[in-house]
Design a protein around this motif. Structure first.
Motif: not given
Ligand code: CAA
Length: 256
Positions: A22-25, A59-61, A63-69, A111-116, A133-136, A142-145
């Motif tokens: 949950p800390k990384k959504l 209650n927030k997410a 899955v917010a996607g693949a781990d960008i870091a 992103g990967g969360g919607l793909e899941l 799908l915010p990848e662009v 999007p890479g997971y289908g």
């Molecule tokens: N990857 C890594 N970390 C993520 C993450 C993600 N996809 N989404 C959220 N987090 C982390 C944040 O970095 C933050 O960590 P810290 O507290 O350590 O800084 C924590 O989760 C909470 O997130 P926010 O502070 O950003 O929360 P918010 O309420 O301000 O915003 C959000 C919520 C709009 C969902 C925003 O977190 C966001 O835009 N996340 C990324 C969404 C995204 O771009 N997803 C696509 C990823 S790419 C992908 O999925 C590729 C593929 O198809 C394979």
């Protein structure tokens, strides 16, 4: 396997799989993908499980996607491998799972969360869910289908728009577009998903697995032939005997 990023529970033949970061959504890092892939394998082969419900912790997410870091520094080859391995290790497995997988979308599915969620067979969203799908916006696609499953669900034009704008849509619009099957208040999401799972689990599991296989072939050449073959397979099953005899004897079937 000990899981660090997911929690699994089974009750009344319904397995609930919680993505638990949950800390990384609930972002999908490699370890989470591997754990989810492993649990899907186990649950698909577990006779005591009929339906799988996937959801996210908090209650927030969902899955917010693949781990960008994790992939920010990747090369072309590493990017391709991430996509291919993710698709093979998890997303395709969910779609091909012979048991119904329900995604209970309890917040952001990005992103990967919607793909899941899209790889799952049925999607139910809470009213607060936001999907996209915010990848662009990150300079990637999007890479997971997502480029394949989204147009199947909502049509090519809407998929082009959603992917190229990197926008999020709310649950009501997602339902209107056919991206989710239904929308419920957040506090009713899991009850709704479990009730649906219980209704599904009262039917023949062998018939359902044959139906999933045929429905998955709906957009492939040979889909009608697959239906014909799977229809035939059902006639060899105990469930078919039980279901038809129960009907003829005016009783409820017991599929065990
Ligand atoms: N990857 C890594 N970390 C993520 C993450 C993600 N996809 N989404 C959220 N987090 C982390 C944040 O970095 C933050 O960590 P810290 O507290 O350590 O800084 C924590 O989760 C909470 O997130 P926010 O502070 O950003 O929360 P918010 O309420 O301000 O915003 C959000 C919520 C709009 C969902 C925003 O977190 C966001 O835009 N996340 C990324 C969404 C995204 O771009 N997803 C696509 C990823 S790419 C992908 O999925 C590729 C593929 O198809 C394979």
């Amino acid at each position: 396997m000990t899981y660090h990023n997911i929690k699994v529970s089974v009750d009344h033949k319904i397995a609930t799989v919680l993505v638990d970061r949950p800390k990384k959504l609930n972002a999908l890092n490699k370890e989470t993908i591997a754990e989810l892939g492993s649990v899907i394998d186990n649950l698909c082969g577990d006779e005591s499980v009929r339906v799988i419900v996937l959801t996210g912790a908090g209650n927030k997410a969902f899955v917010a996607g693949a781990d960008i870091a994790e992939f920010a520094h990747f090369s072309k080859e590493e990017g391709q491998e991430l996509s291919q391995r993710g698709q093979e290790e998890l997303f395709d497995k969910i779609e091909l799972c012979p048991k119904i997988v329900i995604a209970a979308i309890n917040g952001y599915a990005l992103g990967g969360g919607l793909e899941l969620a899209m790889a799952s067979h049925i999607r139910i969203a809470s009213e607060n869910a936001l999907m996209g799908l915010p990848e662009v916006s990150l300079g990637v696609i999007p890479g997971y289908g997502g480029t394949q499953r989204l147009p199947k669900l909502i049509g090519k034009g809407r998929a082009m728009e959603l992917i190229s704008t990197a926008s999020m849509i709310d649950a009501e619009k997602a339902c209107d577009w056919g991206l989710v099957n239904s929308v419920v208040p957040q506090d009713q999401l899991m009850d709704t998903a479990i009730k649906l799972a219980l209704k599904i689990s009262s039917n023949s599991s062998t018939a359902i697995s044959n139906a999933i296989d045929a429905i998955n072939a709906f957009d492939q050449e040979g889909g009608f032939q697959r239906e014909i073959e799977n229809f035939g397979h059902c006639f060899e099953t105990e469930d078919f005997k039980e279901g038809t005899q129960a009907f003829l004897n005016k009783r409820k079937p017991n599929f065990g």
